[in-house]
Scaffold this motif. Structure first.
Motif, PDB file in Angstrom:
ATOM      1  N   THR A 126       0.839  -1.209   0.000  1.00 17.58           N
ATOM      2  CA  THR A 126       0.000   0.000   0.000  1.00 17.58           C
ATOM      3  C   THR A 126       0.868   1.250   0.000  1.00 17.58           C
ATOM      4  OG1 THR A 126      -1.846  -1.098   1.117  1.00 17.58           O
ATOM      5  CG2 THR A 126      -1.719   1.297   1.326  1.00 17.58           C
ATOM      6  N   TYR A 127       1.881   1.239   0.852  1.00 17.38           N
ATOM      7  CA  TYR A 127       2.790   2.379   0.951  1.00 17.38           C
ATOM      8  C   TYR A 127       3.491   2.639  -0.388  1.00 17.38           C
ATOM      9  CZ  TYR A 127       6.747   5.200   2.604  1.00 17.38           C
ATOM     10  OH  TYR A 127       7.680   6.198   2.771  1.00 17.38           O
ATOM     11  N   THR A 128       3.999   1.577  -0.999  1.00 11.90           N
ATOM     12  CA  THR A 128       4.727   1.706  -2.264  1.00 11.90           C
ATOM     13  C   THR A 128       3.816   2.195  -3.382  1.00 11.90           C
ATOM     14  OG1 THR A 128       6.228  -0.065  -1.592  1.00 11.90           O
ATOM     15  CG2 THR A 128       6.126   0.439  -3.943  1.00 11.90           C
ATOM     16  N   GLU A 158       3.075   5.903  -2.943  1.00  8.62           N
ATOM     17  CA  GLU A 158       4.219   6.716  -3.384  1.00  8.62           C
ATOM     18  C   GLU A 158       4.206   6.894  -4.898  1.00  8.62           C
ATOM     19  OE1 GLU A 158       8.091   6.565  -0.643  1.00  8.62           O
ATOM     20  OE2 GLU A 158       7.697   4.689  -1.717  1.00  8.62           O
ATOM     21  N   ARG A 159       3.914   5.799  -5.616  1.00 12.31           N
ATOM     22  CA  ARG A 159       3.909   5.892  -7.070  1.00 12.31           C
ATOM     23  C   ARG A 159       2.800   6.822  -7.564  1.00 12.31           C
ATOM     24  NH1 ARG A 159       3.499   0.534 -10.514  1.00 12.31           N
ATOM     25  NH2 ARG A 159       1.290   0.653 -10.024  1.00 12.31           N
ATOM     26  N   ILE A 160       1.621   6.719  -6.978  1.00 18.25           N
ATOM     27  CA  ILE A 160       0.523   7.596  -7.396  1.00 18.25           C
ATOM     28  C   ILE A 160       0.911   9.063  -7.209  1.00 18.25           C
ATOM     29  CG2 ILE A 160      -1.839   8.337  -6.819  1.00 18.25           C
ATOM     30  CD1 ILE A 160      -2.417   5.343  -6.179  1.00 18.25           C
ATOM     31  N   VAL A 161       1.523   9.370  -6.077  1.00 14.95           N
ATOM     32  CA  VAL A 161       1.956  10.757  -5.824  1.00 14.95           C
ATOM     33  C   VAL A 161       3.032  11.172  -6.817  1.00 14.95           C
ATOM     34  CG1 VAL A 161       3.127  12.256  -4.162  1.00 14.95           C
ATOM     35  CG2 VAL A 161       1.247  10.794  -3.409  1.00 14.95           C
ATOM     36  N   ASP A 162       3.960  10.272  -7.110  1.00 15.22           N
ATOM     37  CA  ASP A 162       5.002  10.573  -8.101  1.00 15.22           C
ATOM     38  C   ASP A 162       4.386  10.879  -9.471  1.00 15.22           C
ATOM     39  OD1 ASP A 162       7.013  10.234  -6.258  1.00 15.22           O
ATOM     40  OD2 ASP A 162       7.539   8.194  -6.902  1.00 15.22           O
ATOM     41  N   ARG A 220       2.819   5.966   7.963  1.00 17.06           N
ATOM     42  CA  ARG A 220       4.124   6.139   7.316  1.00 17.06           C
ATOM     43  C   ARG A 220       4.063   7.200   6.222  1.00 17.06           C
ATOM     44  NH1 ARG A 220       6.403   0.614   5.162  1.00 17.06           N
ATOM     45  NH2 ARG A 220       7.967   2.074   4.302  1.00 17.06           N
ATOM     46  N   LEU A 221       3.001   7.180   5.449  1.00 21.03           N
ATOM     47  CA  LEU A 221       2.855   8.171   4.379  1.00 21.03           C
ATOM     48  C   LEU A 221       2.768   9.577   4.950  1.00 21.03           C
ATOM     49  CD1 LEU A 221       0.350   6.163   2.173  1.00 21.03           C
ATOM     50  CD2 LEU A 221       2.671   6.836   1.482  1.00 21.03           C
ATOM     51  N   GLU A 222       2.010   9.733   6.025  1.00 15.40           N
ATOM     52  CA  GLU A 222       1.872  11.061   6.645  1.00 15.40           C
ATOM     53  C   GLU A 222       3.234  11.566   7.135  1.00 15.40           C
ATOM     54  OE1 GLU A 222      -0.648  13.051   6.664  1.00 15.40           O
ATOM     55  OE2 GLU A 222      -2.357  11.780   6.182  1.00 15.40           O
ATOM     56  N   ARG A 223       4.030  10.676   7.703  1.00 13.02           N
ATOM     57  CA  ARG A 223       5.360  11.091   8.166  1.00 13.02           C
ATOM     58  C   ARG A 223       6.240  11.533   7.006  1.00 13.02           C
ATOM     59  NH1 ARG A 223       4.537   6.656  11.803  1.00 13.02           N
ATOM     60  NH2 ARG A 223       5.792   5.224  10.532  1.00 13.02           N
ATOM     61  N   ARG A 224       5.954  11.028   5.816  1.00  8.51           N
ATOM     62  CA  ARG A 224       6.690  11.408   4.605  1.00  8.51           C
ATOM     63  C   ARG A 224       6.140  12.664   3.956  1.00  8.51           C
ATOM     64  NH1 ARG A 224       8.052   8.806  -0.750  1.00  8.51           N
ATOM     65  NH2 ARG A 224       8.410  11.012  -0.967  1.00  8.51           N
TER      66      ARG A 224
END
Length: 315
Positions: free
Chosen positions: A101-103, A106-110, A138-142
């Protein structure tokens, strides 16, 4: 002033649709999508070319990447119309896999950033499973903000607050559906309408708890069956509403007084709650409605993702 404009005085109105050509009519601040809404949209003549263009442009790439590119294409179109944020959902089939889910998020945001969309205009939608909530933390921390969806229970909301997610989408209509179906012939509509609606009561409890304890996570009521449910939550941080219900509100001249009050919530006598993983899983298991509707929602979104993949292969 119509009822929709009156509602906007107390609540941020969000459009719940993939049909971005309808958005200008209602002037929402944000918009939300999900696989079911995108699937519905691409089967309309107005939007079918977007699917064909995306598949043609990225033919030969992995299927999951092409789907994400299609979701981002719709998101970019939506963001050209609404001034705020768009919610784009991670594949529901990853709902029990924190790392995947995290990965994927990240790709969608990229992909959005490659189209010139700043990260603050995107909310990544993730199912509010334990694994999804941990991925969101984890996403929020990023610095990637999240919208936790398929949320039916108080324990899910508390865990999301602990994870400091940006926004939650507690479902109203699906809760109402479950209680109505379970009650069968004993259901009395008048006794379960407005503020007494079980879905409305669920969102009110979450809203009051968040405001009482100063939890910054935004509460966005979702999944409405009628305007009565919407009006009973006037004053909620946000409400995401389907176009047909937005139209009904726009056609009404009735008032839309505030129903939820953050200041009043601060004066309530509430006890703080904490959930670790075992306590969360037990609390969710104890809530038959939430357990059933969460599982059903994941299955339905996963099935629509499979159907969308089929359309893309045929394009």
């Amino acid at each position: 002033m119509n009822q929709l404009d009156a509602l906007k005085q107390t609540t941020t109105v969000v459009a719940d649709t993939g049909d971005f050509k309808q958005l200008g009519t209602f002037r929402p601040q944000d918009a939300t999508t999900n696989p079911s809404l995108i699937l519905k949209a691409v089967q309309k003549p107005d939007y079918a070319p977007l699917l064909v263009e995306t598949v043609t442009r990225f033919r030969g790439r992995p299927q999951d990447e092409v789907i994400d590119r299609l979701l981002v294409r719709f998101g970019c179109e939506i963001l050209s119309i609404v001034p705020g944020r768009v919610s784009t959902e991670v594949d529901a089939r990853l709902s029990f896999d924190t790392e995947a889910t995290y990965t994927r998020a990240e790709r969608i945001v990229d992909l959005y950033q490659a189209e010139g969309v700043p990260v603050e205009r995107v909310l990544i939608k993730v199912a509010a499973t334990w694994e999804g909530i941990q991925a969101a933390a984890r996403l929020e921390r990023r610095g990637i903000h999240t919208n936790l969806t398929l949320l039916f229970s108080f324990c899910q909301a508390v865990a999301c607050g602990q994870a400091r997610v940006q926004l939650i989408s507690p479902f109203v209509g699906r809760i109402y559906d479950w209680y109505k179906k379970t009650a069968g012939a004993a259901w009395v509509e008048a006794d379960n309408a407005g503020a007494s609606d079980p879905g409305v009561r669920s969102v009110r409890r979450i809203f009051d708890y968040y405001k009482h304890f100063g939890i910054a996570t935004e509460v966005m009521g979702a999944s409405f069956r009628n305007t009565g449910q919407i009006l009973a939550l006037a004053g909620c941080d946000l409400l995401t509403i389907a176009p047909e219900l937005l139209a009904q509100l726009a056609e009404s001249a009735a008032p839309a007084p505030r129903a939820l009050d953050a200041q009043a919530a601060r004066g309530l006598a509430l006890e703080p709650v904490q959930y670790d993983e075992p306590a969360f899983r037990f609390a969710l298991n104890e809530d038959a409605m939430a357990t059933e509707k969460l599982a059903e929602g994941i299955r339905a979104f996963a099935a629509d993702a499979v159907q969308l993949e089929g359309l893309m292969r045929a394009a």
